[in-house]
Enzyme design. Structure first.
Site, PDB file in Angstrom:
ATOM      1  N   ARG A 211       0.717  -0.965   0.045  1.00  0.00           N
ATOM      2  CA  ARG A 211       0.087  -0.302   0.314  1.00  0.00           C
ATOM      3  C   ARG A 211       0.486   1.373  -0.053  1.00  0.00           C
ATOM      4  O   ARG A 211       1.900   1.264   0.347  1.00  0.00           O
ATOM      5  CB  ARG A 211      -0.490   0.017   1.289  1.00  0.00           C
ATOM      6  CG  ARG A 211      -2.639  -0.879   1.163  1.00  0.00           C
ATOM      7  CD  ARG A 211      -3.369  -0.614   0.015  1.00  0.00           C
ATOM      8  NE  ARG A 211      -4.273  -1.386   0.044  1.00  0.00           N
ATOM      9  CZ  ARG A 211      -4.246  -2.416  -0.227  1.00  0.00           C
ATOM     10  NH1 ARG A 211      -3.426  -2.975  -1.574  1.00  0.00           N
ATOM     11  NH2 ARG A 211      -5.297  -2.929  -0.342  1.00  0.00           N
ATOM     12  N   GLU A 240      -4.467   7.786  -5.471  1.00  0.00           N
ATOM     13  CA  GLU A 240      -4.501   6.999  -6.389  1.00  0.00           C
ATOM     14  C   GLU A 240      -5.603   7.082  -6.819  1.00  0.00           C
ATOM     15  O   GLU A 240      -6.329   7.131  -5.933  1.00  0.00           O
ATOM     16  CB  GLU A 240      -4.435   5.439  -5.894  1.00  0.00           C
ATOM     17  CG  GLU A 240      -3.211   4.542  -5.547  1.00  0.00           C
ATOM     18  CD  GLU A 240      -3.285   3.096  -5.185  1.00  0.00           C
ATOM     19  OE1 GLU A 240      -4.130   2.302  -5.275  1.00  0.00           O
ATOM     20  OE2 GLU A 240      -1.868   2.870  -4.861  1.00  0.00           O
ATOM     21  N   HIS A 259      -1.013   0.078  -9.671  1.00  0.00           N
ATOM     22  CA  HIS A 259      -1.509  -0.943  -8.469  1.00  0.00           C
ATOM     23  C   HIS A 259      -2.131  -2.259 -10.307  1.00  0.00           C
ATOM     24  O   HIS A 259      -3.434  -2.232  -9.338  1.00  0.00           O
ATOM     25  CB  HIS A 259      -2.441  -0.447  -7.692  1.00  0.00           C
ATOM     26  CG  HIS A 259      -2.757  -1.038  -6.139  1.00  0.00           C
ATOM     27  ND1 HIS A 259      -2.915   0.142  -5.274  1.00  0.00           N
ATOM     28  CD2 HIS A 259      -2.711  -2.140  -5.756  1.00  0.00           C
ATOM     29  CE1 HIS A 259      -3.118  -1.056  -4.713  1.00  0.00           C
ATOM     30  NE2 HIS A 259      -3.124  -2.021  -5.270  1.00  0.00           N
TER      31      HIS A 259
END
Length: 276
Positions: A211, A240, A259
């Protein structure tokens, strides 16, 4: 959509439903209060920090995740990031397609130093399923492995011959490559900041497929610019999608992907089946 953020639309979409399945879409206190029929929240992912789970607990709403669907592919992806910082395959492939090799005076060239992993030390913070998968592959590459996990008091037997379980500071200061495999919460936010980066070996690397908020990006940027940290590879960001003005995007010693570490076709098929 997997990443809906407008709260009014989220509330409208849930409506009178009793069970919500979500991935990146946040479920806040306000959403839970305005959806009174809600009896369960199922997260189609391993990380569940998009849910206000403390408030869900107060309201008696179970929150469940899918912790096993992406174990293999995220561990594999962390190693892919590791190999990329060692060889910069994507960069060199791009230069060949652009004609650099065809027009080069010498028979080969390299724009970045290439690194051999055999004999190097991998530091793994978070030695759960994904951290253990990463450790197995690191061993196959000839690496020594240091691991820290506050919930792992004794190593499973298969790791005892090649993994050293030690404190967080020992892992950070003792490794050549630091790989992060832990959830984002109040305890882990900014876990890797200026003091930790300064304590790493000069020329070490940071790999983050967990993360974004675990690493303080401002401090990482400064450590990279100074040269103390030689490079980083990350599949995540504090915000994000990554903010356009994020200075990490300007550095050529940083590899960033959007991601996608958990999005193998096998994992995507598994997450729905396991959740169901």
């Amino acid at each position: 959509r997997t990443s809906l953020t407008d709260e009014d639309e989220i509330i409208s979409r849930i409506g009178g439903a009793e069970v919500v399945l979500t991935n990146k879409t946040p479920i806040s206190k306000e959403t839970m209060d305005k959806c009174p029929n809600l009896k369960m929240i199922a997260v189609l992912a391993t990380g569940y920090n998009v849910i206000n789970y403390d408030y869900a607990k107060e309201k008696g709403i179970p929150v469940c995740n899918v912790p096993t669907y992406g174990t293999a592919c995220v561990g594999q992806y962390a190693i892919a990031l590791l190999l990329e910082v060692c060889h910069h395959i994507g960069h060199h492939d791009k230069t060949v397609h652009e004609g650099k090799w065809a027009n080069h005076i010498d028979w080969c060239y390299w724009d970045h130093s290439l690194i051999e992993l055999d004999g190097k030390t991998a530091g793994i913070i978070g030695f759960g399923r994904i951290g253990q998968t990463t450790g197995r592959i690191a061993k196959a590459l000839g690496m020594k492995v240091l691991a820290y996990d506050p919930y792992v008091k004794e190593l499973p037997e298969e790791f005892q011959s090649y993994v050293t379980l030690c404190g967080e500071n020992e892992v950070i200061s003792g490794c050549d490559f630091l790989s992060l495999h832990l959830p984002l919460n109040d305890e882990t936010r900014n876990m890797i900041s200026a003091p930790q980066l300064a304590s790493m070996k000069a020329g070490a690397y940071v790999i983050n497929a967990a993360r974004g908020g675990i690493v303080n990006e401002k401090d990482l940027y400064e450590a990279l610019v100074s040269g103390h940290i030689a490079g980083a590879a990350m599949d995540v960001s504090e915000v994000e999608p990554m903010a356009e003005e994020n200075p990490l995007r300007t550095l050529d010693n940083v590899i960033i992907t959007p991601h996608i570490g958990m999005y193998s076709k096998e994992a995507i098929g598994a997450v729905s089946l396991i959740c169901a």
